[in-house]
Design a protein around this motif. Structure first.
Motif, PDB file in Angstrom:
ATOM      1  N   HIS A  88      -6.725  -1.686  -4.309  1.00  0.00           N
ATOM      2  CA  HIS A  88      -6.382  -1.514  -3.222  1.00  0.00           C
ATOM      3  C   HIS A  88      -5.582   0.266  -2.834  1.00  0.00           C
ATOM      4  O   HIS A  88      -5.035  -0.236  -4.059  1.00  0.00           O
ATOM      5  CB  HIS A  88      -5.562  -2.044  -1.284  1.00  0.00           C
ATOM      6  CG  HIS A  88      -4.131  -3.193  -2.315  1.00  0.00           C
ATOM      7  ND1 HIS A  88      -2.843  -1.858  -1.898  1.00  0.00           N
ATOM      8  CD2 HIS A  88      -3.390  -4.006  -3.023  1.00  0.00           C
ATOM      9  CE1 HIS A  88      -2.157  -2.206  -3.065  1.00  0.00           C
ATOM     10  NE2 HIS A  88      -2.904  -3.436  -2.777  1.00  0.00           N
ATOM     11  N   THR A 118      -7.060  -5.102 -11.544  1.00  0.00           N
ATOM     12  CA  THR A 118      -8.260  -4.979 -11.172  1.00  0.00           C
ATOM     13  C   THR A 118      -9.109  -5.467 -12.389  1.00  0.00           C
ATOM     14  O   THR A 118      -8.287  -4.675 -13.527  1.00  0.00           O
ATOM     15  CB  THR A 118      -9.147  -3.505 -10.495  1.00  0.00           C
ATOM     16  OG1 THR A 118      -8.219  -3.127 -11.132  1.00  0.00           O
ATOM     17  CG2 THR A 118      -8.655  -3.776  -9.499  1.00  0.00           C
ATOM     18  N   GLY A 158       0.532  -1.087  -0.100  1.00  0.00           N
ATOM     19  CA  GLY A 158      -0.054   0.458  -0.146  1.00  0.00           C
ATOM     20  C   GLY A 158       0.795   1.440  -0.210  1.00  0.00           C
ATOM     21  O   GLY A 158       0.259   2.598  -0.066  1.00  0.00           O
ATOM     22  N   GLY A 200      -2.669   2.247  -7.693  1.00  0.00           N
ATOM     23  CA  GLY A 200      -3.527   1.686  -5.999  1.00  0.00           C
ATOM     24  C   GLY A 200      -5.334   1.233  -7.016  1.00  0.00           C
ATOM     25  O   GLY A 200      -6.403  -0.015  -7.055  1.00  0.00           O
ATOM     26  N   ALA A 216      -3.881   0.846   4.291  1.00  0.00           N
ATOM     27  CA  ALA A 216      -4.382   0.155   2.879  1.00  0.00           C
ATOM     28  C   ALA A 216      -4.781  -1.514   3.028  1.00  0.00           C
ATOM     29  O   ALA A 216      -5.372  -1.444   1.968  1.00  0.00           O
ATOM     30  CB  ALA A 216      -3.313   0.647   1.907  1.00  0.00           C
ATOM     31  N   ASN A 217      -4.095  -2.395   3.642  1.00  0.00           N
ATOM     32  CA  ASN A 217      -4.525  -3.381   3.437  1.00  0.00           C
ATOM     33  C   ASN A 217      -3.766  -3.830   4.207  1.00  0.00           C
ATOM     34  O   ASN A 217      -2.683  -4.823   4.930  1.00  0.00           O
ATOM     35  CB  ASN A 217      -3.104  -3.832   2.331  1.00  0.00           C
ATOM     36  CG  ASN A 217      -3.124  -5.098   1.426  1.00  0.00           C
ATOM     37  OD1 ASN A 217      -3.802  -5.993   1.884  1.00  0.00           O
ATOM     38  ND2 ASN A 217      -2.376  -5.957   0.654  1.00  0.00           N
TER      39      ASN A 217
END
Length: 331
Positions: free
Chosen positions: A215, A327, A153, A210, A247-248
């Motif tokens: 994320h 993604t 992150g 991101g 973030a993670n």
């Protein structure tokens, strides 16, 4: 036969693979047996082990080659005598073309590394050997030294996240090198090419990562002299951990730890000569204050015959290569 110096580095390896794909015999000039084995695996027909600062080693490497791609290792900052030895060997062996891997804006006075490449350009232009100069921007690949941090992150780097950097994909640069080295010499001899794709701050790079990784990723500034004194980065480590947890949270602690190990000696900088490390810190200080403008961004697509690889395309490609989920909106 084409000689590639600096064939053990990321740029050199990519060029060896490109030339192999074009069906060209390649001789890789490397510094040890491990790099030689890797070069042969990348497709090199031949691998010569030597010290690029040795005129004898260079002369032996040049024997029997028709063209040369010269990329000086980052750890060796004094390049002029190397270029002079390379030119002498090229003239002695009837080499028909040298393509030199320079840098964007070699006239920046505050960076010895840049100015030295400008002096090498002069040596090559004044020689009787037809020469082409490539001036790439800051490589997108430089941030992959912090891959585990990215997964966690954060995107740390020893410059301000607000600095605007001209960037380029080194694989685009290697493709240009391959195209030039396999084209008629007259088509590119005497030419100097800027190789730049786009300008981004590291905040903008982090946003792209991101989006690709799914994320949040935050850009974090490391002190520019952290490469010489790792203790200067201790205070930043807490910032990295906090942002990574946000973030993670599940994987952040492990990835931050892996990131610290991965980046602790990025590019082998701890083993560089003191002068080389000083030049690297000076370069980071300049980027921290001023960034690095791109060159003429119309040149690279024209040489490639296609659009240059964008930072988002680069991020998707590298995440996919590393087995990280990407993604769907980024594909």
């Amino acid at each position: 036969m084409i000689l590639v110096t600096g064939a053990g580095g990321g740029m050199g390896r990519a060029l060896v693979r490109d030339l192999h794909g074009r069906g060209v015999d390649v001789r890789a000039f490397v510094k040890n047996e491990h790099q030689a084995t890797t070069a042969r695996r990348d497709g090199a027909t031949d691998a010569v082990i030597g010290d690029i600062r040795s005129s004898g080693d260079l002369t032996a490497a040049v024997a029997g080659v028709e063209r040369i791609f010269h990329a000086n290792p980052t750890s060796v900052v004094r390049e002029v005598t190397i270029a002079e030895a390379l030119v002498a060997a090229a003239q002695e062996n009837g080499v028909g073309h040298i393509v030199y891997h320079s840098v964007i804006h070699p006239d920046i006075a505050e960076m010895f590394h840049h100015q030295e490449k400008g002096r090498v350009e002069d040596v090559l232009r004044e020689s009787a050997v037809p020469t082409t100069v490539l001036r790439p921007s800051h490589f997108m690949q430089n941030y992959l030294d912090f891959w585990e941090f990215l997964r966690g992150g954060t995107l740390p780097y020893p410059t301000s996240p607000d600095s605007v950097m001209g960037v380029v994909d080194s694989e685009d640069v290697s493709e240009v090198g391959g195209r030039i080295l396999t084209s008629p010499v007259a088509e590119h001899a005497g030419r100097t090419y800027d190789l730049s794709t786009q300008e981004l701050t590291r905040h903008e790079m982090a946003t792209i990562w991101g989006d690709v990784l799914g994320h949040g990723v935050s850009a974090v500034r490391l002190p520019p002299d952290v490469v010489k004194n790792p203790l200067r980065g201790v205070g930043t480590a807490g910032v990295v951990l906090v942002k990574s947890l946000r973030a993670n949270a599940v994987h952040a602690p492990v990835q931050v730890l892996r990131g610290l190990v991965q980046s602790s000696n990025a590019k082998g900088v701890r083993s560089w000569p003191e002068e080389s490390r000083d030049c690297y810190v000076a370069m980071m200080n300049y980027y921290d204050r001023n960034g690095l403008p791109a060159g003429d961004m119309t040149v690279l697509p024209a040489l490639l015959g296609r659009p240059a690889t964008s930072y988002r395309e680069f991020a998707v490609r590298e995440a996919t290569r590393r087995g990280s989920p990407v993604t769907s909106s980024s594909r």
